[in-house]
Write a protein that holds these residues in place. Structure first.
Motif: not given
Length: 418
Positions: A238-239, A261-264, A295-297
């Protein structure tokens, strides 16, 4: 673990302390002082009352990471801070399970969060920690899982042939002179060091190949410090960028050195280029839309991959905002429709907000020394009206600008993927 923490845990682990902890209602900060007084009046020793109330507070805080499991768990302050959120720990465990791993060692298990997730997915788990009281805490937390056991020991001394896979969450803090602790950046200052982790992967493997090992690293780790022939996946929740997980041997995606890995709200979405990632885009003029990559990107060095998806470029070679004329929905960046742009001036921005009755502001920044809270105090936007906008402070071609924008509508939640 400090002597104070040790004494408090001993109070809780004693039968009288455990019974008292289990009898307490859910923790409420505003009631803690009065509740402590009532417990002491009822004849409970002051040190026991302090210990169980501290544990009750940690359980309430731990529910954010562990949900309803926290109501039966034990915590230490440092252990809870470093513990992996249970949904993320389940993703770690799934990677082992999906590669056919049936037994796992969790070395440096801390309070046992990752071991809990692995045991819940029916892996046989050996959880190991070098601190005796941490072992006691992990033992309590793993009691509901018959396939898990806890041992006293170190990662350096563990025989990797005992399990098919290994998971490590090295300690990334060292004691500060006087009191407290400080976060370390150099992976060779982790406990155990990253070189020891890589050696374990080699010893776990066969025929010169690394074995199935995963290690949770700090998200700020430099790309040049990562071991060769591994995949490192930066994860945001979540950011908030929480970790970089290094996968060795068969757990690494072939041909992928870095992924995100983007979790939202839209679930879990993975960005994993095959081969070398696209280079960072060149700067250009502000388009109709502005994008703030996750931010993960950015940490994974995959800005060029997202720019290619969005047909976008940067505004400044040193700032990770993207811009383009297409409105594109992506889980890897937050999008904004540009309404206006101006060189930054407090007077000019104030006049603009007043003219357009913009009083409900989200203020974002990159590449500027201006602090959003300080700017909000100077603007006092509520006096201008009830219209909403996002003010983005950044550099365009090296000059400070304020971009007035409106966020793109959020996409509805969907099923997660890894």
């Amino acid at each position: 673990m400090s002597e104070t923490q040790q004494s408090a845990l001993e109070q809780v682990l004693a039968p009288e302390g455990w019974a008292l902890l289990q009898s307490l209602p859910p923790y409420e900060e505003r009631d803690a002082l009065a509740r402590g007084g009532r417990l002491r009046e009822a004849g409970h020793p002051a040190d026991r009352v302090a210990a169980v109330l501290t544990q009750s507070r940690l359980r309430a805080k731990g529910s954010e990471k562990f949900g309803e499991f926290a109501d039966r768990m034990l915590f230490t302050t440092d252990g809870l801070e470093q513990a992996t959120r249970l949904p993320i720990a389940a993703l770690h465990a799934r990677r082992f399970r999906d590669h056919g791993i049936t037994s796992l060692a969790d070395l440096g298990c801390g309070i046992g969060g990752d071991a809990m997730a692995a045991a819940a997915l029916d892996l046989d788990v050996i959880a190991v920690d070098r601190d005796p009281l941490t072992v006691a805490v992990a033992t309590v937390n793993l009691m509901p899982f018959p396939s898990a056991r806890v041992e006293l020991g170190s990662a350096e001394d563990f025989d990797p042939t005992r399990t098919e896979g290994i998971w490590l969450d090295p300690a990334r803090r060292r004691p500060r002179r006087g009191s407290g602790s400080v976060r370390v950046r150099d992976p060779e200052e982790y406990s155990p060091p990253l070189s020891t982790v890589a050696d374990l992967a080699r010893r776990l493997g066969h025929g010169g190949e690394d074995g199935p090992l995963g290690a949770k690293l700090g998200p700020g780790i430099a790309h040049e410090d990562l071991p060769a022939a591994t995949e490192t996946q930066w994860l945001s929740w979540h950011g908030q960028v929480l970790e970089a997980t290094c996968w060795f041997g068969p757990l690494a995606t072939p041909g992928t050195a870095r992924s995100a890995l983007v979790i939202g709200r839209s679930g879990a979405r993975r960005l994993a280029p095959a081969g070398d990632p696209a280079p960072d885009p060149q700067p250009g003029p502000l388009g109709d839309h502005l994008y703030e990559p996750d931010g993960a990107v950015i940490r994974a060095g995959l800005l060029g991959e997202v720019a290619r998806q969005l047909d976008a470029h940067t505004l400044d070679p040193t700032i990770a905002y993207l811009t383009g004329d297409r409105k594109v929905s992506t889980p890897f960046a937050s999008g904004y429709t540009v309404r206006d742009v101006m060189p930054f001036s407090l007077k000019r921005l104030t006049s603009y907000l007043r003219e357009h009755r913009l009083g409900v502001l989200e203020i974002k920044k990159r590449g500027t020394a201006i602090e959003p809270d300080e700017l909000r105090r100077k603007l006092r936007p509520r006096r201008f009206g009830d219209e909403r906008a996002t003010v983005i402070l950044t550099r365009i071609a090296g000059e400070q600008h304020a971009i007035i924008a409106a966020p793109h509508p959020r996409t509805p939640p969907s099923e997660p993927e890894d």
